[in-house]
Design an enzyme around this catalytic site. Structure first.
Site, PDB file in Angstrom:
ATOM      1  N   SER A 133      39.852  41.337  42.520  1.00  0.00           N
ATOM      2  CA  SER A 133      39.889  41.286  41.053  1.00  0.00           C
ATOM      3  C   SER A 133      41.157  41.914  40.504  1.00  0.00           C
ATOM      4  O   SER A 133      41.521  41.667  39.358  1.00  0.00           O
ATOM      5  CB  SER A 133      38.714  42.067  40.465  1.00  0.00           C
ATOM      6  OG  SER A 133      37.512  41.664  41.029  1.00  0.00           O
TER       7      SER A 133
ATOM      8  N   HIS B 135      41.416  34.238  42.269  1.00  0.00           N
ATOM      9  CA  HIS B 135      40.440  35.090  41.580  1.00  0.00           C
ATOM     10  C   HIS B 135      39.470  34.199  40.799  1.00  0.00           C
ATOM     11  O   HIS B 135      39.790  33.699  39.713  1.00  0.00           O
ATOM     12  CB  HIS B 135      41.176  36.076  40.651  1.00  0.00           C
ATOM     13  CG  HIS B 135      40.252  36.986  39.916  1.00  0.00           C
ATOM     14  ND1 HIS B 135      40.448  37.354  38.608  1.00  0.00           N
ATOM     15  CD2 HIS B 135      39.114  37.600  40.310  1.00  0.00           C
ATOM     16  CE1 HIS B 135      39.466  38.162  38.234  1.00  0.00           C
ATOM     17  NE2 HIS B 135      38.645  38.323  39.245  1.00  0.00           N
TER      18      HIS B 135
ATOM     19  N   GLU C   1      42.039  32.145  38.648  1.00  0.00           N
ATOM     20  CA  GLU C   1      43.421  32.628  38.614  1.00  0.00           C
ATOM     21  C   GLU C   1      44.020  32.462  40.010  1.00  0.00           C
ATOM     22  O   GLU C   1      43.397  32.866  41.003  1.00  0.00           O
ATOM     23  CB  GLU C   1      43.458  34.109  38.225  1.00  0.00           C
ATOM     24  CG  GLU C   1      43.051  34.342  36.785  1.00  0.00           C
ATOM     25  CD  GLU C   1      43.151  35.811  36.385  1.00  0.00           C
ATOM     26  OE1 GLU C   1      43.742  36.097  35.333  1.00  0.00           O
ATOM     27  OE2 GLU C   1      42.644  36.675  37.125  1.00  0.00           O
TER      28      GLU C   1
ATOM     29  N   ASN D 168      41.371  39.957  33.652  1.00  0.00           N
ATOM     30  CA  ASN D 168      40.845  41.314  33.564  1.00  0.00           C
ATOM     31  C   ASN D 168      41.687  42.196  32.663  1.00  0.00           C
ATOM     32  O   ASN D 168      41.179  43.108  32.018  1.00  0.00           O
ATOM     33  CB  ASN D 168      40.709  41.931  34.963  1.00  0.00           C
ATOM     34  CG  ASN D 168      39.431  41.439  35.623  1.00  0.00           C
ATOM     35  OD1 ASN D 168      38.513  40.995  34.936  1.00  0.00           O
ATOM     36  ND2 ASN D 168      39.380  41.461  36.935  1.00  0.00           N
TER      37      ASN D 168
HETATM   38  P1  NAD Z   1      29.365  41.992  46.936  1.00  0.00           P
HETATM   39  O1  NAD Z   1      29.192  43.439  47.229  1.00  0.00           O
HETATM   40  O2  NAD Z   1      28.299  41.271  46.189  1.00  0.00           O
HETATM   41  O3  NAD Z   1      29.571  41.205  48.320  1.00  0.00           O
HETATM   42  C1  NAD Z   1      30.442  41.613  49.324  1.00  0.00           C
HETATM   43  C2  NAD Z   1      29.894  41.087  50.652  1.00  0.00           C
HETATM   44  O4  NAD Z   1      30.868  41.279  51.657  1.00  0.00           O
HETATM   45  C3  NAD Z   1      28.616  41.810  51.127  1.00  0.00           C
HETATM   46  O5  NAD Z   1      27.604  40.858  51.379  1.00  0.00           O
HETATM   47  C4  NAD Z   1      29.057  42.531  52.394  1.00  0.00           C
HETATM   48  O6  NAD Z   1      28.041  42.613  53.375  1.00  0.00           O
HETATM   49  C5  NAD Z   1      30.188  41.625  52.863  1.00  0.00           C
HETATM   50  N1  NAD Z   1      31.141  42.207  53.793  1.00  0.00           N
HETATM   51  C6  NAD Z   1      31.657  43.458  53.855  1.00  0.00           C
HETATM   52  N2  NAD Z   1      32.550  43.531  54.857  1.00  0.00           N
HETATM   53  C7  NAD Z   1      32.595  42.297  55.440  1.00  0.00           C
HETATM   54  C8  NAD Z   1      33.332  41.732  56.520  1.00  0.00           C
HETATM   55  N3  NAD Z   1      34.213  42.442  57.203  1.00  0.00           N
HETATM   56  N4  NAD Z   1      33.110  40.431  56.842  1.00  0.00           N
HETATM   57  C9  NAD Z   1      32.228  39.697  56.151  1.00  0.00           C
HETATM   58  N5  NAD Z   1      31.522  40.165  55.103  1.00  0.00           N
HETATM   59  C10 NAD Z   1      31.702  41.459  54.765  1.00  0.00           C
HETATM   60  O7  NAD Z   1      30.780  41.858  46.229  1.00  0.00           O
HETATM   61  P2  NAD Z   1      31.261  40.712  45.202  1.00  0.00           P
HETATM   62  O8  NAD Z   1      30.836  41.074  43.821  1.00  0.00           O
HETATM   63  O9  NAD Z   1      30.902  39.378  45.747  1.00  0.00           O
HETATM   64  O10 NAD Z   1      32.843  40.937  45.233  1.00  0.00           O
HETATM   65  C11 NAD Z   1      33.637  40.417  46.259  1.00  0.00           C
HETATM   66  C12 NAD Z   1      35.081  40.397  45.807  1.00  0.00           C
HETATM   67  O11 NAD Z   1      35.178  39.547  44.656  1.00  0.00           O
HETATM   68  C13 NAD Z   1      35.626  41.758  45.377  1.00  0.00           C
HETATM   69  O12 NAD Z   1      36.964  41.861  45.749  1.00  0.00           O
HETATM   70  C14 NAD Z   1      35.467  41.730  43.864  1.00  0.00           C
HETATM   71  O13 NAD Z   1      36.389  42.586  43.213  1.00  0.00           O
HETATM   72  C15 NAD Z   1      35.768  40.267  43.581  1.00  0.00           C
HETATM   73  N6  NAD Z   1      35.219  39.753  42.318  1.00  0.00           N
HETATM   74  C16 NAD Z   1      33.960  40.108  41.926  1.00  0.00           C
HETATM   75  C17 NAD Z   1      33.445  39.571  40.737  1.00  0.00           C
HETATM   76  C18 NAD Z   1      32.035  39.906  40.276  1.00  0.00           C
HETATM   77  O14 NAD Z   1      31.696  39.599  39.131  1.00  0.00           O
HETATM   78  N7  NAD Z   1      31.196  40.473  41.122  1.00  0.00           N
HETATM   79  C19 NAD Z   1      34.218  38.681  39.972  1.00  0.00           C
HETATM   80  C20 NAD Z   1      35.485  38.315  40.432  1.00  0.00           C
HETATM   81  C21 NAD Z   1      35.991  38.868  41.599  1.00  0.00           C
END
Ligand code: NAD
Length: 315
Positions: free
Chosen positions: A121, A142, A154, A192
């Site tokens: 993000s 993104h 993005e 963001n």
């Molecule tokens: P989340 O915590 O819901 O999911 C992350 C997943 O990654 C988990 O299921 C975890 O078990 C897994 N994981 C951890 N290490 C791993 C590995 N080595 N190999 C495979 N899987 C692994 O997180 P999220 O909200 O999906 O966010 C993920 C990314 O997306 C982050 O960088 C976040 O900043 C970005 N993001 C999030 C949002 C949002 O609204 N949640 C929006 C845009 C971007």
């Protein structure tokens, strides 16, 4: 340019499961990888629920849901998950160390031509890319939450990202009916950065006791939220008048003394050169070839439609 045989999404949480569904909806073969079977089962359950919602809203035909699910394979073993991939999207937690470790590992096991995309993000794409020896094939994508519904993505090239990587990434996103926008590799990228200003200001107004929680939220639900689906901020300024905005920002800056209200030089420059927006047919956009009366009529009709739709759905 050829399409992608397989996209592997690493991380099956909120974003990974949503991105996998968004890609599968376009017919793309996807492998989703997470740390264990239980997490992957949950991810698949989430995907099924979201697909059901799309079905209920007539966005996918019921006869297609099975085929869409078949496009998504789940794999725990990292080597197996990326063996056939030509594009990898990382969606693991927002922790720099974790992301760098994962990409460095992927760099060792993936073919040299595989493109790596991070869904970070806010982190610098150039910095994350340095954990690999393929900075030219590294890019930021993104996605917005929920990825299977929201169109904007993005796209952030790092310092060494090649034009070919950028082009192929845009192709993948457009194929998934997404609307990519190119961003500079700057903290928070564009979405963001813009959104944060608004959220921080909302909290700050509450903290200063300027209004209560509900009224601050109503500024969005009854006003700003209705305007923004129709026109972006720069076009809105064109409709208000750049001169009017400049006077307002100058007053706020003088009275509040906060840098965030300091009028940008670009605004003063445009006002000085007579680019005042719709009223002079040029502001941030050029309206010389457009019928301004029709533009305003369209805006008003869209606003009425939006308000009717929200009122019918009980908002
Ligand atoms: P989340 O915590 O819901 O999911 C992350 C997943 O990654 C988990 O299921 C975890 O078990 C897994 N994981 C951890 N290490 C791993 C590995 N080595 N190999 C495979 N899987 C692994 O997180 P999220 O909200 O999906 O966010 C993920 C990314 O997306 C982050 O960088 C976040 O900043 C970005 N993001 C999030 C949002 C949002 O609204 N949640 C929006 C845009 C971007």
């Amino acid at each position: 340019m050829e399409g992608f045989k397989q996209v592997t999404v690493v991380g099956g949480g909120i974003m990974g499961s949503g991105i996998s569904l968004a890609l599968a909806l376009s017919g793309q073969n996807v492998v989703i990888r997470d740390l264990n079977e239980a997490i992957l089962n949950n991810a698949l359950k989430t995907i099924q629920n979201n697909l059901e919602t799309l079905d209920e809203m007539n966005l996918v035909h019921p006869s297609k849901t099975e085929a869409i699910q078949k496009h998504i394979k789940r794999v725990v073993d990292l080597g197996e998950a990326v063996a056939e991939a030509d594009f990898i999207i990382e969606a693991i937690p927002e922790k720099m160390k974790l992301k760098k470790e994962l990409f460095s590992q992927l760099d060792e096991i993936c073919q040299k031509n595989v493109i790596f995309a991070s869904n970070t993000s806010a982190f610098s794409i150039t910095e994350v890319a340095k954990s690999t020896k393929r900075e030219d094939k590294f890019i930021g994508t993104h996605w917005m939450n929920p990825p299977y519904l929201l169109p904007l993505v993005e796209v952030i090239p790092g310092e060494k990202t090649s034009p070919e990587t950028k082009e192929k990434t845009i192709m993948l996103l457009k194929h998934a009916a997404k609307n990519p926008i190119i961003c500079k590799d700057t903290p928070g990228f564009l979405v963001n950065r813009l959104h944060t200003v608004l959220l921080i200001e909302a909290i700050s107004m509450l903290e200063k006791g300027l209004a209560n929680v509900e009224d601050i939220d109503q500024i969005w639900t009854k006003h700003l939220g209705l305007r923004y689906p129709i026109m972006g901020p720069l076009q809105q300024i064109d409709t208000f008048g750049l001169d009017t905005e400049l006077s307002q920002y100058s007053y706020l800056y003088k009275k509040l003394g906060e840098d965030k209200f300091k009028p940008p030089k670009l605004l003063a420059k445009k006002v000085a050169s007579g680019e005042l927006g719709l009223k002079t047919k040029k502001g941030f956009y050029d309206y010389h070839r457009r019928n301004v009366a029709i533009l305003i009529k369209q805006r008003d009709k869209q606003l009425v439609e939006l308000m009717k739709m929200l009122s019918a759905s009980g908002s």
